[in-house]
Design an enzyme around this catalytic site. Sequence first.
Site, PDB file in Angstrom:
ATOM      1  N   ARG A 104       0.919  -1.219  -0.040  1.00 11.14           N
ATOM      2  CA  ARG A 104       0.035   0.042   0.043  1.00 11.14           C
ATOM      3  C   ARG A 104       0.842   1.385   0.013  1.00 11.14           C
ATOM      4  O   ARG A 104       1.656   1.416   0.880  1.00 11.14           O
ATOM      5  CB  ARG A 104      -0.937  -0.135   1.213  1.00 11.14           C
ATOM      6  CG  ARG A 104      -2.123   1.105   1.018  1.00 11.14           C
ATOM      7  CD  ARG A 104      -2.968   1.141   2.246  1.00 11.14           C
ATOM      8  NE  ARG A 104      -2.430   1.430   3.763  1.00 11.14           N
ATOM      9  CZ  ARG A 104      -3.021   1.758   4.678  1.00 11.14           C
ATOM     10  NH1 ARG A 104      -4.349   1.690   4.444  1.00 11.14           N
ATOM     11  NH2 ARG A 104      -2.540   2.032   5.742  1.00 11.14           N
ATOM     12  N   THR A 108      -1.138   7.685  -1.080  1.00 11.25           N
ATOM     13  CA  THR A 108      -2.374   7.347  -1.973  1.00 11.25           C
ATOM     14  C   THR A 108      -3.422   6.325  -1.263  1.00 11.25           C
ATOM     15  O   THR A 108      -4.621   6.385  -1.574  1.00 11.25           O
ATOM     16  CB  THR A 108      -2.048   7.012  -3.466  1.00 11.25           C
ATOM     17  OG1 THR A 108      -1.400   5.845  -3.348  1.00 11.25           O
ATOM     18  CG2 THR A 108      -0.972   7.958  -3.986  1.00 11.25           C
ATOM     19  N   ASP A 200      -2.309  -3.054  12.154  1.00 11.34           N
ATOM     20  CA  ASP A 200      -1.832  -3.683  10.826  1.00 11.34           C
ATOM     21  C   ASP A 200      -1.318  -5.153  11.054  1.00 11.34           C
ATOM     22  O   ASP A 200      -0.649  -5.553  11.772  1.00 11.34           O
ATOM     23  CB  ASP A 200      -0.347  -2.750  10.488  1.00 11.34           C
ATOM     24  CG  ASP A 200       0.075  -3.124   9.135  1.00 11.34           C
ATOM     25  OD1 ASP A 200       0.685  -4.235   8.976  1.00 11.34           O
ATOM     26  OD2 ASP A 200       0.249  -2.090   8.283  1.00 11.34           O
ATOM     27  N   ASP A 203       2.412  -6.311  10.364  1.00  8.10           N
ATOM     28  CA  ASP A 203       3.114  -5.763  11.297  1.00  8.10           C
ATOM     29  C   ASP A 203       2.892  -6.823  12.625  1.00  8.10           C
ATOM     30  O   ASP A 203       3.932  -7.281  13.328  1.00  8.10           O
ATOM     31  CB  ASP A 203       2.968  -4.390  11.890  1.00  8.10           C
ATOM     32  CG  ASP A 203       3.825  -3.477  10.827  1.00  8.10           C
ATOM     33  OD1 ASP A 203       4.309  -3.966  10.004  1.00  8.10           O
ATOM     34  OD2 ASP A 203       3.225  -2.387  10.822  1.00  8.10           O
TER      35      ASP A 203
END
Length: 209
Positions: A104, A108, A200, A203
């Site tokens: 990602r 954006t 996340d 992570d």
Amino acid sequence: MSQVHVIDHPMIQHKLTIMRNKETGSKDFRELLKEISLLMGYEITRDIPLEDVEIETPICRMTAKEVRGRKLAIIPILRAGLGMVEGLLNLIPVAKVGHIGLYRDETTHKPVPYFCKLPGDIDDRLVIVTDPMLATGGSACDALAMLKERGCTNIRLMCLVGVPEGIEKVRAEHPDVDIYLAAIDDHLNENAYIVPGLGDAGDRIFGTK
């Protein structure tokens, strides 16, 4: 139009609650994700076709059932989708595994492809795409498009947590792909993270920040 299946088995919900807790470390997070993936796998493969086979038990001969064809593929979206593969392989050890790499863009929030390695006969298989989070839906839609470009026609998307925004994007762009989730959360925040979510997933699986 594709169907959205929320698999709300009590054991899945219990394990998901522990995963959401910010105090849960990477080791437990990985184990729980593997366990939930196996449990979800029971639902996602519920309608796999069977055929009759003749076998002999220690008592007598009989007609029994076995999976017909056994042509399945598990395609994780790197990197977080890797965390769901082992659980599915425990359930479907004959499945082949491919990989689609997307990251990602932090500005954006859109997915950027960087890797694609698939089984040679991918177009002849039931394909299960895995990614723990269905947030904006961008990565899922791009991965599904890459698979369709290679001839895949029987695809299912398996995620842990999704939000309405991502679900609707996938359904709009890929109305032939059913979506399987353990939970539908509320919304995306300004950084395109799921709320309440679990952070996340990549992570937390791999212990990175």
